[in-house]
Design a protein around this motif. Structure first.
Motif, PDB file in Angstrom:
ATOM      1  N   ALA A  39       0.830  -1.209   0.000  1.00 43.67           N
ATOM      2  CA  ALA A  39       0.000   0.000   0.000  1.00 43.67           C
ATOM      3  C   ALA A  39       0.859   1.252   0.000  1.00 43.67           C
ATOM      4  N   LEU A  40       2.000   1.197   0.694  1.00 45.41           N
ATOM      5  CA  LEU A  40       2.871   2.359   0.788  1.00 45.41           C
ATOM      6  C   LEU A  40       3.456   2.736  -0.573  1.00 45.41           C
ATOM      7  N   VAL A  41       3.925   1.736  -1.322  1.00 50.13           N
ATOM      8  CA  VAL A  41       4.500   2.015  -2.639  1.00 50.13           C
ATOM      9  C   VAL A  41       3.461   2.610  -3.573  1.00 50.13           C
ATOM     10  N   LEU A  42       2.291   1.991  -3.636  1.00 56.28           N
ATOM     11  CA  LEU A  42       1.234   2.486  -4.518  1.00 56.28           C
ATOM     12  C   LEU A  42       0.840   3.911  -4.137  1.00 56.28           C
ATOM     13  N   SER A  43       0.731   4.166  -2.845  1.00 58.11           N
ATOM     14  CA  SER A  43       0.324   5.487  -2.383  1.00 58.11           C
ATOM     15  C   SER A  43       1.398   6.533  -2.650  1.00 58.11           C
ATOM     16  N   ALA A  44       2.657   6.193  -2.355  1.00 59.61           N
ATOM     17  CA  ALA A  44       3.737   7.168  -2.482  1.00 59.61           C
ATOM     18  C   ALA A  44       4.074   7.476  -3.927  1.00 59.61           C
ATOM     19  N   ALA A  45       4.108   6.445  -4.778  1.00 56.05           N
ATOM     20  CA  ALA A  45       4.576   6.637  -6.152  1.00 56.05           C
ATOM     21  C   ALA A  45       3.467   7.013  -7.121  1.00 56.05           C
ATOM     22  N   LEU A  98      -3.664  -2.320   8.530  1.00 59.22           N
ATOM     23  CA  LEU A  98      -2.340  -2.304   7.920  1.00 59.22           C
ATOM     24  C   LEU A  98      -2.365  -1.600   6.564  1.00 59.22           C
ATOM     25  N   VAL A  99      -3.408  -1.840   5.781  1.00 63.97           N
ATOM     26  CA  VAL A  99      -3.517  -1.192   4.473  1.00 63.97           C
ATOM     27  C   VAL A  99      -3.659   0.326   4.642  1.00 63.97           C
ATOM     28  N   LEU A 100      -4.491   0.751   5.582  1.00 64.93           N
ATOM     29  CA  LEU A 100      -4.683   2.190   5.811  1.00 64.93           C
ATOM     30  C   LEU A 100      -3.391   2.845   6.306  1.00 64.93           C
TER      31      LEU A 100
END
Length: 470
Positions: free
Chosen positions: A318-324, A371-373
């Protein structure tokens, strides 16, 4: 042949290949925050050291890393970021090899301190190169999204990698793996990183360097000792008071020298200050999650080492998708100002869901949504806040600004873990049943982490200027 043109005019393929190399270097630093933790029981059994020495394998790295960041950032600006980057990579690889071959606890702790020292050289130089290479706003957000997410991904993946390496090979490979990672990173840095001008004619702020390094050392040491000795123990109180005095002297000294170690304008700028607050509080909340959730998964739910690492994978995904992807898209659609508060609010919601865990919890309904949030929310913060904290500065301050970003994350994580570990222990002690008490302590820590994220959301919404200056 090394390209000596200014970073901003490097050809597009070279910029992105350089980003990949810098991300690999950052990954190595992040891995070592957690990769050794799951391997510690095996290392202790192999080397035969006491429980009292165990914490120093973890805190030795954090102490050296956190206390030397500001000095290293200025050295990168002064001596050239490429030189400092390569020095950090080579030194990190060498000290990792020493740690992997350690025959005593003293050698292992010494190697971990060496890793922290060279990580402090490496981290600001790598981030400063990203900042000076990606100056086009269309590329900058995505570049920082990729680079910033690597840090948090490495911390998460370190749990999985540490368990896998220890289970399949040996705990020593949690150290040797850095040599494998460092070799291609060194080659890429030598070939791709542009040379920056050396500014050795400038005087080095020795008083600022001494007070900042010793002050940050005392702060990290004091908060680390609080977890085991208690907040009222003389060693804890003494270290924290020393930190306060030294950091006050540091701030005063920065107003009276011609070339300060950390120009205070970097911190007092509203946009930059808001970004640093977001990074500090998000790191405090996230590192608390990484500390307590493995205990809940293994001790309460009965997960194995590898299973525990796999359970964390939704966070980096989720972090990669959100950040990039999501972060840059939101910045284009809404402007940068609301992105960080939105991310902190999402992470707050995730921590609130985790705070409701029970002894008979189930992964998918009770843990996965939170965890996803958390991953998605922190991804938005990392991408946007890192770019804001390093923007609009002259080239000779890029390393200093990068060091302030790393210091905010490192100190935020250290303070968050120390404070919320004490909160969790106090909450657990109020419950008679040990299993119920442990889970109550974890849930309480997650609730306080949610409060940290909520505080960050409010502060950044209030402090971030409506329009970034050109």
């Amino acid at each position: 042949m090394t390209d000596t043109r200014p970073p901003a005019v490097l050809a597009a393929p070279r910029r992105w290949w350089l980003l990949a190399a810098l991300a690999v270097a950052q990954l190595m630093i992040a891995l070592d925050t957690t990769v050794i933790t799951i391997a510690l029981p095996s290392a202790q059994a192999d080397l035969g050291f006491a429980d009292s020495a165990r914490q120093w394998v973890v805190t030795g790295y954090a102490l050296a890393f956190g206390s030397l960041l500001l000095l290293s950032g200025r050295l990168a600006d002064r001596w050239g970021r490429k030189r400092v980057l390569v020095t950090g990579l080579v030194g990190f690889a060498v000290t990792s090899a020493v740690g992997g071959a350690a025959s005593t606890a003293a050698v292992l702790v010494g190697a971990r301190i060496g890793q922290g020292l060279f990580a402090a050289l490496l981290a600001p130089a790598a981030l400063a190169l990203v900042s000076t290479t990606f100056t086009d706003p269309a590329e900058r957000g995505r570049a920082f999204g990729v680079f910033g997410s690597v840090s948090m991904i490495g911390t998460t993946v370190g749990l999985l990698l540490g368990g896998t390496l220890t289970q399949t090979l040996s705990w020593r490979w949690t150290m040797y793996i850095n040599v494998v990672i460092a070799i291609p990173a060194v080659v890429a840095a030598v070939l791709l990183a542009p040379d920056s001008e050396r500014r050795t004619g400038q005087s080095l702020d020795l008083l600022g360097a001494a007070t900042a390094t010793l002050g940050l050392f005392s702060l990290v040491f004091g908060t680390s000792r609080a977890e085991t000795a208690g907040w009222t123990a003389p060693v804890t109180v003494g270290a924290l008071l020393t930190a306060g005095v030294l950091l006050v002297v540091f701030v005063v000294a920065q107003t009276r020298v011609e070339v300060p170690l950390l120009p205070l304008g970097i911190l007092t700028d509203r946009g930059r200050g808001s970004a640093l607050i977001a990074l500090l509080l998000s790191s405090a909340g996230l590192f608390t999650t990484f500390l307590f959730l493995p205990f809940y998964l293994q001790s309460t739910l009965g997960y194995g080492q590898v299973h525990t690492g796999l359970a964390f994978l939704p966070v980096p995904a989720a972090l990669v998708l959100s950040a990039a992807v999501v972060g840059p898209a939101l910045s284009r659609a809404l402007g940068a100002r609301p992105v960080v508060p939105i991310g902190l609010t999402a992470a707050c919601a995730g921590e609130f869901l985790l705070s409701r865990i029970s002894v008979r919890g189930d992964y998918v309904p009770d843990l996965l949504p939170g965890l996803v949030l958390i991953g998605a929310g922190v991804g938005l913060v990392i991408a946007t806040a890192t770019a804001s904290a390093t923007a609009r500065l002259d080239d000779d301050l890029a390393g200093t600004a990068a060091a302030s970003v790393n210091a905010a994350q490192q100190i935020g994580g250290s303070l968050g873990v120390a404070v919320l570990a004490a909160v969790a222990a106090s909450a657990a002690a109020r419950v008679t049943d040990p299993a119920e008490g442990a889970v109550h302590g974890y849930g309480t820590a997650f609730g306080w982490a949610a409060a940290l994220f909520a505080t960050g959301a409010v502060l950044t919404a209030l402090l971030t200027p409506s329009k970034e200056p050109a």
